[in-house]
Design an enzyme around this catalytic site. Structure first.
Site, PDB file in Angstrom:
ATOM      1  N   CYS A  33       1.144  -0.984   0.073  1.00  0.00           N
ATOM      2  CA  CYS A  33       0.048   0.290  -0.083  1.00  0.00           C
ATOM      3  C   CYS A  33       1.000   1.291   0.102  1.00  0.00           C
ATOM      4  O   CYS A  33       0.216   2.726   0.419  1.00  0.00           O
ATOM      5  CB  CYS A  33      -1.132   0.382   0.877  1.00  0.00           C
ATOM      6  SG  CYS A  33      -1.894  -1.011   0.904  1.00  0.00           S
ATOM      7  N   CYS A 102      -3.052   8.747   6.289  1.00  0.00           N
ATOM      8  CA  CYS A 102      -1.810   8.485   6.628  1.00  0.00           C
ATOM      9  C   CYS A 102      -2.225   8.498   8.493  1.00  0.00           C
ATOM     10  O   CYS A 102      -0.952   8.653   9.122  1.00  0.00           O
ATOM     11  CB  CYS A 102      -0.521   9.368   6.396  1.00  0.00           C
ATOM     12  SG  CYS A 102      -0.492   9.585   4.823  1.00  0.00           S
TER      13      CYS A 102
END
Lengths: 127, 396
Positions: A33, A102
């Site tokens: 990812c 994130c």
């Protein structure tokens, strides 16, 4: 696309590294990812006295790692567990929508490191 | 801080000589090319000259040149145009997995309309197989669309051979030559190219103007309904300054291909050699035979680090590069082109494209090498995937 605060945290990240004699480590993410975050903690009397990170990822991933570790140093473990990704984004004054994940990684890495600390502690007490 | 631009595959600056040529067409020769008076005739004269410049550059007739808004429009028009006009003959289109989104998304749309599309794979250096191509052709095939040169890793396809196969099988051949024009010699007749897309801003011309070359005799739908511009195929007042600029730019770019390429390839080759010798654990993407890749292209995937971080740190040093292609930046998916040449997904995330241009210098190249080495070091120090213990690499 990034604001000045994010760019500053990315360009001059704090707390980069790994605490060898740590009391807890949390590693989240997946290389396929494109991001992995690892946070190591030094904890004394249930207070986080030091936190370091190593991150493979984009500018936002590095900026949130730096900010999140900075936020929890000096914090009680129970308070650090309450840090949400939203709080990290707030401190950074915003992230682009596609980079919000994130901040979620940062929250998860902290939680995982503290869980590791707590399970080690429980094991020690059981001995 | 010096601004070092290494993203010429994304766009180039407009050459000063091109700009000079364009300027009078904004303020003095501003007439509508469709007007009958002198102001209009003067504009039309300039447009006709540009049409001749394009024709000469690629070896076609001026009547085969259609001005468009750019490469994406030309790709859309060529592919949809042939598909819709010839669907009674067949519903099969052949393209490749590494095409620009303007081709791939157009094909996806046609699939929804009932067309069948074969996406040819590429080998680990980015080339389609001519055998695959020939095997994919059926009696339903009406169009082959294969890009001339790839924007991400620079592979130049065997276009003449593809043209020959298309001709033998009586299938139309379109090529997206957006990256190739001005960088690779092109002769559409000798190469049996039936349709070709180009974009002015990739060869030091202005943005917002492109060309579709279409061989006379091929019928396609008109792109835009309205006035009778472009031989009644594309309505809308012609963009005289842009067209004049594209004409001048293609003339300059194609008259100096060898000279420009030699200078650019010298910097690129030095860069590739230095990066490979100074940085471990990297993939050099695309053709190893440098004569089969765009002279300015160098694509690397750096293991254990992520492309955007590299891009941003280089940017802070004044160095402008691209991670994959500019079209896909902002998305979280790694480049489909890198995956299709066999770069592992976790490594594909660390891809950076450097595309050199004619204004770059050897000094700049050296500066970029030095900064790049330091930046990769720094990011790897920060990466949990890369730990150096006692001089040995240990992968976690």
């Amino acid at each position: 696309m990034y604001n000045d605060k994010v760019m500053e945290a990315f360009a001059h990240p704090k707390n980069v590294g790994f605490i060898e004699d740590n009391d807890g480590v949390g590693k989240v993410g997946n290389p396929s990812c494109g991001d992995i975050m690892e946070i190591s903690l030094k904890i004394k009397d249930d207070i986080i006295v030091d936190a370091k990170f190593r991150t493979f990822g984009c500018a936002a991933a590095i900026a949130t790692s730096s900010t999140a570790t900075d936020m929890i140093i000096g914090m009680k473990v129970e308070d650090a567990l309450k840090i949400s990704n939203k709080k990290v984004v707030e401190v950074l004054e915003g992230l682009p929508p596609q980079k919000i994940h994130c901040s979620v990684l940062a929250e998860e890495a902290i939680k995982k490191a503290i869980e590791d600390y707590q399970s080690r502690k429980a094991n020690n007490q059981a001995k | 801080m010096e601004n070092i631009y290494l993203d010429h595959s994304a766009t180039t600056y407009t050459d000063r000589a091109v700009l000079e040529e364009m300027l009078p067409y904004f303020t003095e020769v501003f007439g509508n090319g469709s007007s009958q008076h002198k102001a209009g005739r003067d504009a039309l004269k300039a447009i006709d000259r540009a049409r001749e410049q394009v024709a000469k550059a690629i070896g076609c007739a001026p009547s085969e040149v259609y001005f468009t808004s750019g490469g994406s429009e030309s790709d859309n028009w060529a592919i949809k145009g042939v598909a819709h006009m010839y669907k009674s003959k067949g519903n099969h289109i052949i393209t490749s997995v590494i095409e620009h989104p303007a081709v791939i998304q157009t094909c996806k749309k046609l699939e929804k309309e009932g067309f069948e599309v074969t996406y040819l794979p590429v080998d680990n250096q980015g080339f389609i197989s001519l055998e695959d191509l020939e095997n994919a052709i059926t009696d339903k095939t009406i169009l082959i669309s294969i890009m001339f040169a790839n924007n991400e890793m620079g592979a130049i396809q065997p276009i003449s051979e593809i043209g020959k196969i298309a001709k033998e099988h009586k299938v139309y051949f379109h090529t997206d030559a957006v990256q190739a024009v001005g960088n690779v010699p092109i002769d559409v007749k000798a190469m049996n190219i039936d349709m070709l897309s180009m974009s002015g801003h990739k060869f030091y011309g202005p943005k917002g103007v492109g060309v579709l070359y279409k061989r006379n005799g091929i019928r396609i739908d008109r792109f835009m309904d309205g006035g009778e511009q472009e031989r009644n195929m594309r309505a809308g007042t012609l963009n005289t300054p842009g067209i004049v600029g594209l004409g001048k730019a293609i003339e300059l770019a194609t008259s100096n291909i060898q000279e420009n390429n030699a200078k650019i390839a010298k910097m690129r080759d030095y860069f590739v050699e230095q990066v490979q010798s100074k940085i471990d654990h990297i993939y050099f993407n695309g053709p190893k035979d440098m004569t089969k890749r765009l002279a300015g292209n160098a694509s690397f995937s750096f293991e254990f680090v992520e492309g955007e971080s590299i891009l941003m740190l280089l940017d802070m040093e004044g160095i402008r590069v691209s991670s994959g292609s500019a079209c896909s930046s902002g998305s979280l998916e790694p480049s489909y082109v890198m995956l299709s040449i066999g770069v592992p997904i976790e490594v594909a995330h660390g891809t950076i494209r450097f595309s050199f241009g004619k204004a770059n210098t050897m000094e700049q190249t050296q500066f970029v090498i030095d900064k790049l080495v330091a930046i990769i070091d720094r990011l790897r120090d920060m990466s949990p995937l890369f730990k150096q213990i006692k001089g040995e690499d240990i992968y976690v």
